[in-house]
Design an enzyme around this catalytic site. Structure first.
Site, PDB file in Angstrom:
ATOM      1  N   GLU A  81      48.635  51.252  45.323  1.00 50.00           N
ATOM      2  CA  GLU A  81      48.198  52.074  44.186  1.00 50.00           C
ATOM      3  C   GLU A  81      47.641  51.240  43.027  1.00 50.00           C
ATOM      4  O   GLU A  81      46.802  51.720  42.270  1.00 50.00           O
ATOM      5  CB  GLU A  81      49.359  52.945  43.692  1.00 50.00           C
TER       6      GLU A  81
ATOM      7  N   HIS B  55      45.772  48.501  43.211  1.00 48.91           N
ATOM      8  CA  HIS B  55      44.354  48.272  43.516  1.00 48.91           C
ATOM      9  C   HIS B  55      43.555  49.573  43.346  1.00 48.91           C
ATOM     10  O   HIS B  55      42.473  49.580  42.778  1.00 48.91           O
ATOM     11  CB  HIS B  55      44.184  47.817  44.969  1.00 48.91           C
TER      12      HIS B  55
ATOM     13  N   LYS C 170      48.640  43.045  35.637  1.00 50.79           N
ATOM     14  CA  LYS C 170      49.736  42.398  36.357  1.00 50.79           C
ATOM     15  C   LYS C 170      49.496  40.893  36.478  1.00 50.79           C
ATOM     16  O   LYS C 170      50.408  40.099  36.374  1.00 50.79           O
ATOM     17  CB  LYS C 170      49.857  43.013  37.750  1.00 50.79           C
ATOM     18  N   ASP C 171      48.227  40.533  36.688  1.00 47.71           N
ATOM     19  CA  ASP C 171      47.858  39.117  36.739  1.00 47.71           C
ATOM     20  C   ASP C 171      47.228  38.746  35.394  1.00 47.71           C
ATOM     21  O   ASP C 171      46.033  38.466  35.305  1.00 47.71           O
ATOM     22  CB  ASP C 171      46.902  38.881  37.907  1.00 47.71           C
TER      23      ASP C 171
ATOM     24  N   VAL D 228      50.392  48.964  37.530  1.00 51.78           N
ATOM     25  CA  VAL D 228      50.976  50.133  38.196  1.00 51.78           C
ATOM     26  C   VAL D 228      52.315  49.706  38.810  1.00 51.78           C
ATOM     27  O   VAL D 228      52.394  48.660  39.459  1.00 51.78           O
ATOM     28  CB  VAL D 228      50.028  50.699  39.272  1.00 51.78           C
TER      29      VAL D 228
ATOM     30  N   ARG E 218      52.584  41.324  47.969  1.00 52.63           N
ATOM     31  CA  ARG E 218      53.686  40.454  48.402  1.00 52.63           C
ATOM     32  C   ARG E 218      55.030  41.190  48.452  1.00 52.63           C
ATOM     33  O   ARG E 218      55.986  40.673  49.039  1.00 52.63           O
ATOM     34  CB  ARG E 218      53.791  39.222  47.506  1.00 52.63           C
TER      35      ARG E 218
HETATM   36  P1  AMP Z   1      45.021  40.947  44.651  1.00 53.59           P
HETATM   37  O1  AMP Z   1      44.637  41.708  45.866  1.00 53.59           O
HETATM   38  O2  AMP Z   1      46.492  40.682  44.531  1.00 53.59           O
HETATM   39  O3  AMP Z   1      44.168  39.714  44.455  1.00 53.59           O
HETATM   40  O4  AMP Z   1      44.703  41.905  43.410  1.00 53.59           O
HETATM   41  C1  AMP Z   1      43.409  42.416  43.210  1.00 53.59           C
HETATM   42  C2  AMP Z   1      43.352  43.060  41.853  1.00 53.59           C
HETATM   43  O5  AMP Z   1      44.306  44.116  41.770  1.00 53.59           O
HETATM   44  C3  AMP Z   1      43.683  42.085  40.712  1.00 53.59           C
HETATM   45  O6  AMP Z   1      42.839  42.339  39.610  1.00 53.59           O
HETATM   46  C4  AMP Z   1      45.109  42.433  40.403  1.00 53.59           C
HETATM   47  O7  AMP Z   1      45.484  42.119  39.064  1.00 53.59           O
HETATM   48  C5  AMP Z   1      45.106  43.932  40.621  1.00 53.59           C
HETATM   49  N1  AMP Z   1      46.456  44.418  40.828  1.00 53.59           N
HETATM   50  C6  AMP Z   1      47.369  43.959  41.726  1.00 53.59           C
HETATM   51  N2  AMP Z   1      48.543  44.612  41.590  1.00 53.59           N
HETATM   52  C7  AMP Z   1      48.378  45.492  40.580  1.00 53.59           C
HETATM   53  C8  AMP Z   1      49.223  46.449  39.941  1.00 53.59           C
HETATM   54  N3  AMP Z   1      50.486  46.627  40.311  1.00 53.59           N
HETATM   55  N4  AMP Z   1      48.711  47.188  38.926  1.00 53.59           N
HETATM   56  C9  AMP Z   1      47.422  47.014  38.527  1.00 53.59           C
HETATM   57  N5  AMP Z   1      46.570  46.123  39.093  1.00 53.59           N
HETATM   58  C10 AMP Z   1      47.048  45.369  40.090  1.00 53.59           C
END
Ligand code: AMP
Length: 282
Positions: free
Chosen positions: A35, A37, A149-150, A176, A187
């Site tokens: 959710e 993403h 989150k990041d 989220v 993860r």
């Molecule tokens: P990742 O696939 O972990 O590289 O994340 C891709 C994008 O989704 C990045 O901009 C993350 O910051 C965002 N993202 C990951 N988890 C969340 C979350 N729980 N809430 C909002 N955005 C997120």
């Protein structure tokens, strides 16, 4: 949903849309979509004519002893979710197309990249900055969407875009969470049932820090103490990499808190590394 695997085709497709005056919203991801993403995809769809999502597990941002090989992958499930959201284009490049033989250029945002996560993951943000630069060059987005989150990653990307004169608006969307507060993350799939329950301790600690600040406590050491006490009370926490109060612009640790302030932490539950943060504004 159109699926594009070749960078040249993605570039030409984007050019065509831009020539027709259509704005492009871009959501870069590493897949195993949840959710968090999908919330970025929804905002992009509201704000742009075309939404492009990329899925690419970027080897350059993983250290030699990290989880690149076992990082969760679920392309079929991801495609279904993206299709449901009305994503226009899924960009799905191969490692060989992003890093062909002879590839030798990297992008590094100095300073910001060495703190917090950067101190524990040497080279991580160089990998992030490099792949994001490449993806931006291929997709040519009008706006790009990242999750709070990041948080450190969003600062680094904003700096990168400003320093290298990229004409791209960076949009940061709220974290989220699961109903018990755990920040959604690909993860989290690594956690067993007991670890999953224990994982909420990081958000609980950040919230306690938030309450302390709202209560009027301004000394960093005291706020840190409150947060550390909570994480160390959880026996499944195997490591606290960092957990403190930071200036939300340069990530320095102030001795005395002045709002706005960032509370951020990285811990390990078993062997799974989790990060989270809360912004306390003025
Ligand atoms: P990742 O696939 O972990 O590289 O994340 C891709 C994008 O989704 C990045 O901009 C993350 O910051 C965002 N993202 C990951 N988890 C969340 C979350 N729980 N809430 C909002 N955005 C997120």
């Amino acid at each position: 949903m159109e699926i594009i695997r070749i960078p040249r085709v993605m570039r030409e497709t984007s050019k065509g849309h831009l020539l027709h005056g259509r704005s492009i919203g871009f959501v870069p991801t590493m897949g195993a979509l949840h959710e968090g993403h999908l919330s970025l995809v929804r905002v992009s769809k509201q704000e742009n004519n075309i939404t492009v999502v990329s899925i690419f597990v970027n080897p350059l941002q993983f250290g030699p002893s990290e989880d690149y090989n076992k990082y969760p992958r679920d392309i079929e499930g991801d495609m279904e979710k993206l299709e449901k959201e009305g994503t226009d284009i899924l960009f799905l490049p191969e490692k060989e197309h992003i890093y062909p033989e002879g590839f030798s250029t990297t992008v590094e945002v100095q300073g910001l990249s060495n703190r917090l996560c950067g101190a524990f993951r040497p080279g991580h943000f160089r990998g992030v900055a490099t792949v994001v630069t490449k993806l931006f060059n291929i997709v040519s987005p009008t706006r790009a969407y990242f999750g709070q989150k990041d948080y450190q990653q969003t600062l680094i990307i904003k700096r990168l875009v400003q320093d290298l004169d990229m004409d791209i608006e960076i949009v940061v969307c709220p974290t989220v969470r699961e109903s018990d507060g755990l920040a959604m993350s690909s993860r989290n799939l690594y956690l067993n049932e007991r670890e999953r329950t224990a994982a909420t301790v990081l958000y609980k600690a950040l919230q306690a820090g938030y309450e302390a600040i709202k209560f009027g406590i301004i000394e960093k050491e005291k706020i840190k103490g409150v947060m550390h006490e909570i994480v160390s009370s959880e026996p499944l926490v195997t490591e606290v990499q960092y957990l403190s109060v930071y200036d939300p612009l340069d990530l320095e640790e102030p001795d005395v808190v002045k709002k706005p302030v960032l509370l951020a932490g990285a811990i390990k539950i078993g062997s799974t590394r989790l990060i989270d943060n809360i912004l306390v504004d003025g």
